[in-house]
Write a protein that holds these residues in place. Structure first.
Motif, mmCIF file in Angstrom:
data_model
loop_
_atom_site.group_PDB
_atom_site.id
_atom_site.type_symbol
_atom_site.label_atom_id
_atom_site.label_comp_id
_atom_site.label_asym_id
_atom_site.label_seq_id
_atom_site.Cartn_x
_atom_site.Cartn_y
_atom_site.Cartn_z
ATOM 1 N N ILE A 1 0.827 -1.210 0.000
ATOM 2 C CA ILE A 1 0.000 0.000 0.000
ATOM 3 C C ILE A 1 0.858 1.255 0.000
ATOM 4 N N GLN A 2 0.268 2.350 -0.520
ATOM 5 C CA GLN A 2 0.962 3.634 -0.595
ATOM 6 C C GLN A 2 -0.006 4.749 -0.217
ATOM 7 N N PRO A 3 -0.253 4.937 1.070
ATOM 8 C CA PRO A 3 -1.166 6.015 1.442
ATOM 9 C C PRO A 3 -0.604 7.375 1.014
ATOM 10 N N LYS B 1 -8.698 -0.793 -1.874
ATOM 11 C CA LYS B 1 -9.714 0.117 -2.423
ATOM 12 C C LYS B 1 -9.046 1.411 -2.849
ATOM 13 N N ALA B 2 -9.218 1.765 -4.142
ATOM 14 C CA ALA B 2 -8.732 3.056 -4.634
ATOM 15 C C ALA B 2 -9.704 4.148 -4.196
ATOM 16 N N ASP B 3 -9.278 5.389 -4.350
ATOM 17 C CA ASP B 3 -10.109 6.517 -3.940
ATOM 18 C C ASP B 3 -10.145 7.543 -5.068
ATOM 19 N N ILE B 4 -11.348 7.955 -5.451
ATOM 20 C CA ILE B 4 -11.445 9.030 -6.444
ATOM 21 C C ILE B 4 -11.300 10.355 -5.702
ATOM 22 N N ARG B 5 -10.156 10.984 -5.910
ATOM 23 C CA ARG B 5 -9.850 12.187 -5.117
ATOM 24 C C ARG B 5 -10.408 13.440 -5.770
ATOM 25 N N LEU C 1 -10.502 13.219 -18.514
ATOM 26 C CA LEU C 1 -9.259 12.435 -18.409
ATOM 27 C C LEU C 1 -9.160 11.815 -17.022
ATOM 28 N N THR C 2 -8.710 10.557 -16.983
ATOM 29 C CA THR C 2 -8.419 9.921 -15.692
ATOM 30 C C THR C 2 -6.913 9.934 -15.469
ATOM 31 N N ILE C 3 -6.512 10.477 -14.340
ATOM 32 C CA ILE C 3 -5.120 10.300 -13.925
ATOM 33 C C ILE C 3 -5.113 9.296 -12.776
ATOM 34 N N VAL C 4 -4.409 8.181 -12.996
ATOM 35 C CA VAL C 4 -4.194 7.224 -11.907
ATOM 36 C C VAL C 4 -2.824 7.533 -11.322
ATOM 37 N N ALA C 5 -2.798 7.901 -10.053
ATOM 38 C CA ALA C 5 -1.541 8.311 -9.426
ATOM 39 C C ALA C 5 -1.337 7.537 -8.138
ATOM 40 N N VAL D 1 -7.565 9.463 -9.675
ATOM 41 C CA VAL D 1 -7.753 8.231 -8.902
ATOM 42 C C VAL D 1 -6.479 7.957 -8.110
ATOM 43 N N ASP D 2 -6.636 7.939 -6.792
ATOM 44 C CA ASP D 2 -5.526 7.587 -5.900
ATOM 45 C C ASP D 2 -5.568 6.066 -5.729
ATOM 46 N N LEU D 3 -4.594 5.382 -6.284
ATOM 47 C CA LEU D 3 -4.641 3.913 -6.301
ATOM 48 C C LEU D 3 -4.575 3.328 -4.880
#
Lengths: 342, 332
Positions: free
Chosen positions: B150-152, B198-202, B208-212, B237-239
């Motif tokens: 995980i990477q909070p 669980k990812a979080d939509i920040r 555009l989707t940025i997955v970071a 999206v915060d993975l």
């Protein structure tokens, strides 16, 4: 285990340690277990040769006294970590050979449900936290188990078995140091069978005796003849007493020999037939223990014959059990990667 | 009544989580190098040794392999260790215990044991610590079945995910970007968890989707704010977890926006961006794409010492803005 009665003990006053410490029943059970280890490995080897077991295996034939001697003073709650050459440790700690055979056959009734095989054989219920495919891999884990014992005050002692090869791994040195500074109830048992695969200790190791390395970590370093059950058991007793008293770890070097090659790929180019023959004929641990038992009057030929017959039957039954057991469903190949959560 | 919410730094949030875990469960303890009176290299454990004593906040020798193995052995036999690596780079010294032992023990033993160990890894560049103290190695561990990684990216998640990690029966590896330690954010008092996996939509957006991941989440949010004035609506999206990955949240977002940009600090190739891109290419979201997927990752180089070079080798906010703009305007 309970000791022998005082009267019996007095009559044995001049005998070696174990013959003063244990009852005839306990000692003949040791012989039974030593035969069980030997015949289990011979049986596994035969099944491998016949194509019934795949993969590889590392046999400890010739090292039975070491496994039995070290485990003699341990209770069922005490724990061990073992090695790739770990079948003897597993049986010595109380495993059933039928479930070991089932594991080697890759069956669901095996100790690891067919996921581990020979190199990861374990019996957690009896305190065997597992063999290990990585040389030295179990040593820090044993120190962690000893840390648990100390923090939870369970009184458990942990034994870490490893071979001479492991004494040149960094994990060995890091683990011994931590056990020493934290005075943990752990016993490091180096079963020095002379060769790390093909490389002799003379060529691989900068000290003559691996036990000398204990000095670097301020713990006792004890050398025993690993083929003499009584010597090994006596050293283990002392180390266990020290560990239980909170005095910290001990390093025991049990000098022994493996009759077989390193694994099934061994072409035996690094030692002579004469050397192997000498160990097999003159220093076999079962022969040595058996003749002492006979000499000191703990068993007769009939008793020995009965043990051999009983073991032969257990081995035959174990192999039949393994053959008859169900194989895992390939659809379950992904099980046990993570803990199943409700 | 809702728990009181304060502003805490990311490091304070982790420290509070560890204190709560130790208060709740006597099996929980901390191990690591200089985490006692020194307080940890990044002051994450801080003064915890004064509250919990040296027997529960254990300074180890400089023995990463052995220390990790001790933590694994303790977890295997009933304790709940939280092991701090001083720098994530030092995981390289302990890979044996992490990859061969912790990750595989439950599997090898047919489900007879579990290894509830938590390992914390201060990671990433930006501190001038150069090539051996600045890496982002999370994808290395993300490649190993048996581990959770995980990477909070916020103080709130840092606390909640650490508490979830301690409660988890399996080994959980937490990668904490060192530049996040001083970041402040709202953190409720008391116990709460943020689920692993669980990812979080920040931020929501339609173009555009940025997955970071990790520190790139804040950078993506900064880029999204800047692009708003140009009429570009970015979804961030915060993975949060890279193993097991929350595929559905990413798939749903890409189906909505039809464009995907992956932003992460680790070396670009064979990394998390490759995984997310391939996962989308294999999914029903592929048919929704209006443009090729773009990855922004670290350069194919170790992290340099010189501060300008150091910034240049990992994605920065202007890089993200430019890549996002090009993607939406169809330049690529």
């Amino acid at each position: 285990m309970a000791g022998a009665s005082k009267a019996v003990t007095d009559s044995r006053a001049n005998l070696p340690f174990v013959y003063r410490q244990y009852s005839a029943e306990q000692l003949t059970e040791v012989l039974h277990k030593m035969y069980l280890i030997r015949r289990f490995e011979e049986g596994a080897e035969e099944c491998y040769t016949r194509g019934l077991i795949h993969g590889t295996m590392h046999l400890s034939i010739g090292q039975e006294a070491s496994a039995m001697g070290i485990c003699m003073p341990l209770t069922e709650d005490d724990q061990i970590t073992s090695t790739h050459r770990g079948h003897g440790h597993c049986i010595a700690k109380g495993a059933e050979v039928k479930r070991m055979f089932a594991e080697f056959f890759g069956k669901t009734t095996g100790y690891c449900k067919g996921r581990g095989g020979s190199m990861h054989i374990a019996d957690v219920g009896k305190g065997n936290l597992g063999a290990n495919g990585i040389v030295g891999g179990g040593i820090p884990i044993a120190v962690g188990a000893a840390l648990s014992s100390k923090m939870m005050k369970t009184g458990k002692v942990v034994v870490s078995f490893f071979g001479d090869g492991a004494n040149n791994e960094g994990a060995f040195h890091e683990a011994l140091n931590m056990a020493a500074i934290w005075k943990l109830p752990v016993i490091f048992v180096c079963e020095n069978n002379g060769y790390g695969m093909s490389t002799s200790t003379a060529r691989s190791t900068g000290v003559k005796n691996i036990a000398e390395r204990a000095a670097a970590y301020s713990m006792p370093g004890v050398i025993v003849n690993g083929n003499i059950f009584s010597e090994v058991a006596e050293a283990s007793h002392q180390a266990v007493a020290r560990a239980r008293a909170g005095e910290g770890p001990t390093l025991i070097e049990s000098k022994t020999y493996r009759h077989r090659g390193h694994s099934k790929s061994d072409r035996n180019r690094y030692r002579t037939k004469e050397e192997i023959e000498d160990w097999m004929s003159n220093r076999d641990p079962i022969t040595l223990f058996e003749s002492e038992l006979r000499e000191f009057g703990f068993i007769d030929d009939k008793g020995i014959e009965a043990i051999r017959d009983a073991v032969a039957q257990e081995i035959a039954d174990g192999i039949e059990f393994a053959k008859a057991s169900p194989a895992p469903d390939v659809r379950d190949a992904g099980n046990y990667v993570y803990t199943e959560q409700a | 009544m809702d728990a009181m919410v304060r502003e805490l730094s990311y490091a304070q949030a982790i420290q509070e989580a560890m204190a709560i875990a130790m208060d709740m469960d006597e099996r929980v303890f901390l191990m690591g190098e200089d985490i006692g009176v020194y307080g940890g290299a990044f002051q994450v454990t801080g003064d915890l040794v004064e509250r919990y004593g040296a027997e529960r906040v254990i300074d180890t020798p400089i023995s990463e392999l052995g220390g990790a193995g001790v933590a694994v052995g303790a977890a295997l036999t009933g304790m709940r260790p939280i092991f701090e690596f001083q720098f994530s780079d030092f995981a390289t010294l302990a890979m044996e215990q992490i990859v061969n032992q912790a990750a595989k023990m439950r599997f090898m033993l047919g489900g007879e044991v579990s290894v509830p160990v938590v390992m914390r890894f201060p990671a990433g560049s930006g501190t001038g610590a150069a090539a051996q103290h600045s890496q982002s190695l999370e994808a290395w561990l993300g490649h190993v079945p048996g581990l959770k990684v995980i990477q909070p990216a916020t103080p709130y998640d840092a606390k909640g995910m650490l508490l979830a990690a301690v409660a988890d029966p399996d080994p959980v590896m937490i990668f904490e970007h060192k530049l996040l330690y001083k970041m402040k954010g709202p953190v409720p008092e008391g116990y709460y968890t943020v689920p692993i996996g669980k990812a979080d939509i920040r931020r929501e957006g339609r173009d555009l989707t940025i997955v970071a991941t990790s520190i790139m989440v804040q950078k993506a949010l900064d880029a999204a704010a800047a692009l708003e004035s140009e009429g570009i609506e970015v979804e961030v999206v915060d993975l949060r977890t890279i193993r097991p990955m929350d595929k559905q949240t990413v798939i749903d977002s890409v189906k909505k926006t039809s464009r995907l940009l992956c932003v992460y600090e680790a070396v670009k190739t064979l990394g998390i961006g490759a995984e997310v891109s391939a996962m989308i290419a294999e999914s029903e979201a592929f048919d929704y794409l209006d443009a090729p997927i773009v990855r922004l990752g670290g350069a194919e180089t170790p992290i340099p010492y010189n501060p300008e070079l150091e910034k240049a080798v990992v994605p920065q906010v202007p890089d993200i803005i430019a890549a996002a703009r090009d993607l939406v305007k169809g330049v690529r």
